[in-house]
Design a protein around this motif. Structure first.
Motif, PDB file in Angstrom:
ATOM      1  N   MET A   1     -53.807  -7.858   3.065  1.00 35.24           N
ATOM      2  CA  MET A   1     -53.604  -8.943   3.900  1.00 35.24           C
ATOM      3  C   MET A   1     -54.824  -9.638   4.194  1.00 35.24           C
ATOM      4  O   MET A   1     -55.831  -8.955   4.678  1.00 35.24           O
ATOM      5  CB  MET A   1     -52.987  -8.508   5.281  1.00 35.24           C
ATOM      6  N   GLY A   2     -54.985 -10.903   4.057  1.00 37.75           N
ATOM      7  CA  GLY A   2     -56.252 -11.498   4.299  1.00 37.75           C
ATOM      8  C   GLY A   2     -56.684 -12.103   5.747  1.00 37.75           C
ATOM      9  O   GLY A   2     -55.645 -12.252   6.695  1.00 37.75           O
ATOM     10  N   LEU A   3     -57.999 -12.182   6.224  1.00 36.76           N
ATOM     11  CA  LEU A   3     -58.121 -12.624   7.482  1.00 36.76           C
ATOM     12  C   LEU A   3     -57.698 -14.036   7.828  1.00 36.76           C
ATOM     13  O   LEU A   3     -57.559 -14.551   8.795  1.00 36.76           O
ATOM     14  CB  LEU A   3     -59.738 -12.551   7.731  1.00 36.76           C
ATOM     15  N   ARG A  20     -69.807 -23.566  -1.427  1.00 34.98           N
ATOM     16  CA  ARG A  20     -69.128 -22.898  -2.486  1.00 34.98           C
ATOM     17  C   ARG A  20     -68.744 -21.498  -2.148  1.00 34.98           C
ATOM     18  O   ARG A  20     -67.434 -21.127  -2.285  1.00 34.98           O
ATOM     19  CB  ARG A  20     -69.717 -23.044  -3.670  1.00 34.98           C
ATOM     20  N   ALA A  21     -69.782 -20.790  -1.704  1.00 32.40           N
ATOM     21  CA  ALA A  21     -69.557 -19.436  -1.162  1.00 32.40           C
ATOM     22  C   ALA A  21     -68.637 -19.377  -0.094  1.00 32.40           C
ATOM     23  O   ALA A  21     -67.553 -18.315  -0.275  1.00 32.40           O
ATOM     24  CB  ALA A  21     -70.932 -18.679  -0.766  1.00 32.40           C
ATOM     25  N   HIS A  22     -68.475 -19.992   0.736  1.00 35.13           N
ATOM     26  CA  HIS A  22     -67.725 -20.228   1.817  1.00 35.13           C
ATOM     27  C   HIS A  22     -66.294 -20.418   1.389  1.00 35.13           C
ATOM     28  O   HIS A  22     -65.308 -19.763   1.780  1.00 35.13           O
ATOM     29  CB  HIS A  22     -67.775 -21.253   3.124  1.00 35.13           C
ATOM     30  N   ALA A  23     -66.102 -21.311   0.515  1.00 36.61           N
ATOM     31  CA  ALA A  23     -64.872 -21.915  -0.126  1.00 36.61           C
ATOM     32  C   ALA A  23     -64.226 -20.537  -0.803  1.00 36.61           C
ATOM     33  O   ALA A  23     -62.999 -20.338  -0.721  1.00 36.61           O
ATOM     34  CB  ALA A  23     -64.895 -22.903  -1.016  1.00 36.61           C
ATOM     35  N   GLU A  29     -59.490 -14.694   1.254  1.00 34.92           N
ATOM     36  CA  GLU A  29     -58.951 -14.214   2.657  1.00 34.92           C
ATOM     37  C   GLU A  29     -57.855 -14.750   2.787  1.00 34.92           C
ATOM     38  O   GLU A  29     -57.081 -14.616   3.947  1.00 34.92           O
ATOM     39  CB  GLU A  29     -59.825 -14.237   3.505  1.00 34.92           C
ATOM     40  N   GLY A  30     -57.117 -15.771   1.842  1.00 33.84           N
ATOM     41  CA  GLY A  30     -55.953 -16.188   2.112  1.00 33.84           C
ATOM     42  C   GLY A  30     -55.710 -17.550   2.577  1.00 33.84           C
ATOM     43  O   GLY A  30     -54.362 -18.115   2.693  1.00 33.84           O
TER      44      GLY A  30
END
Length: 281
Positions: A1-3, A20-23, A29-30
Motif C-alpha cells: 500500500m502506497g502513501l 521528475r524524481a517527485h513524479a 506510492e500510488g
C-alpha cells in the motif's frame, strides 16, 4: 500500500531533475500524476512538449497513471488549465507540488528587467497562480489538500549573482507562510522545500563539480512526506535537503532590548550603542 494511494498529484516542472524524481516517486506510492512542464531551456527559452510526455509515459509503462500538461504556469489560463486537466483525467485534486523554475543569473548591477521579470514570473507568480487554482478546487471538494512549494537557500540567505532568483524564492517563503495561515481552516497544509541538488539547472556550478551525493532522489522523499498523511497537520514549514542532510529554515526574532525613558523612542546613537544586544539571538 502506497502513501499516496488514491490521491491525485499535480507537479509542475516535472519534465526533468527534481520534478521528475517527485513524479516517479509519487506514482510508485500510488498517486495519479499530472506532469506539467513546458520543456524549455534552463533560462526559460523555447518549448518542448516531449519532456512532460516522456515522464508521463515512463510512469504509465511502469504501471502507474499519469497525464502530461505543457502549458506555462506564468499565465492564469495555464494554471487553470492544469487543474482542469487533473479533474478531467482523474476526477479531483489532492496534492500540488510547485517545482517549476528557471535561472537567469547575473550580478545585480548587470541584471536587466527581462531577466528579473522572467524569473519572478515562473517561480513566484507561477506558484501563486497554480496554488490559487488548486486551492479553489480543493475547497470545492471539501476534503482538504496539500501544497508543497519550492523555495531555496538563495531565497532564505541570499546568493551572489541571483538577485532575481533569490527575491522570487524569498517571496515563495512569504507566500507559503501566508497561505498556511489562510488555508488551515480549509484543511489544506502548505509547506515548502529548499532543495540543494545537482540537476540540469545547477550541474555547472562549482559546488557540484565531481559531486554525486546530492541528487534529485535525495529531495523527493521530503516532498513525499509533506504530500502524505504522515505530515498530519504540520503547515508553514520550510524543509531543506542537501544530500543526506535534512534540516529546517526558520525566521527568528531576537529578544531585542527595550528603551527606557524618553517615551521609548530610540535615538540613532543609542541604536549604535546597543546594537549587539538588539541583534543577539
Amino acid at each position: 500500500m502506497g502513501l499516496l494511494d488514491g490521491k491525485v498529484a499535480i507537479i509542475t516542472g516535472a519534465g526533468g531533475g527534481i520534478g521528475r524524481a517527485h513524479a516517479l516517486l509519487f506514482a510508485r506510492e500510488g498517486a495519479k500524476v499530472v506532469v506539467n512542464d513546458v520543456g524549455g531551456a534552463r533560462d526559460g527559452s523555447g518549448e518542448d512538449a516531449g519532456a512532460a510526455n516522456l515522464v508521463a509515459e515512463e510512469i504509465t509503462k511502469a504501471g502507474g497513471q499519469a497525464v502530461a500538461h505543457t502549458e506555462s504556469v506564468t499565465e492564469a489560463s495555464g494554471a487553470q488549465s492544469l487543474v482542469r486537466t487533473a479533474v478531467e483525467a482523474f476526477g479531483r485534486v489532492d496534492v500540488l507540488v510547485n517545482n517549476a523554475g528557471i535561472l537567469r543569473d547575473k550580478t545585480f548591477l548587470k541584471m536587466d528587467e527581462a531577466m528579473w521579470d522572467s524569473v519572478i514570473a515562473v517561480h513566484l507568480k507561477g506558484t501563486f497562480l497554480v496554488s490559487q487554482a488548486f486551492a479553489k478546487q480543493a475547497v470545492s471538494q471539501g476534503e482538504g489538500g496539500r501544497i508543497v512549494n519550492t523555495t531555496s537557500v538563495s531565497g532564505m540567505q541570499g546568493n551572489f549573482g541571483q538577485a532575481n532568483y533569490a527575491a522570487a524564492k524569498a517571496g515563495i517563503y512569504g507566500l507559503t507562510r501566508t497561505m498556511s495561515i489562510e488555508l488551515q481552516k480549509q484543511r489544506i497544509t502548505v509547506n515548502a522545500l529548499a532543495p540543494i541538488a545537482k540537476t540540469r539547472m545547477t550541474e555547472d556550478l562549482p559546488m557540484f563539480q565531481g559531486v554525486e551525493t546530492m541528487t534529485p532522489e535525495h529531495i523527493s522523499p521530503a516532498a513525499l512526506f509533506l504530500a502524505s498523511d504522515l505530515c498530519a497537520d504540520r503547515t508553514g514549514y520550510v524543509l531543506a535537503v542537501a544530500g543526506a542532510r535534512m534540516y529546517a529554515f526558520k525566521v527568528i526574532e531576537t529578544a531585542g532590548r527595550f528603551k527606557e525613558g524618553d517615551g521609548g523612542v530610540w535615538s540613532a546613537q543609542e541604536i549604535a550603542e546597543h546594537w549587539d544586544a538588539i541583534v543577539k539571538a
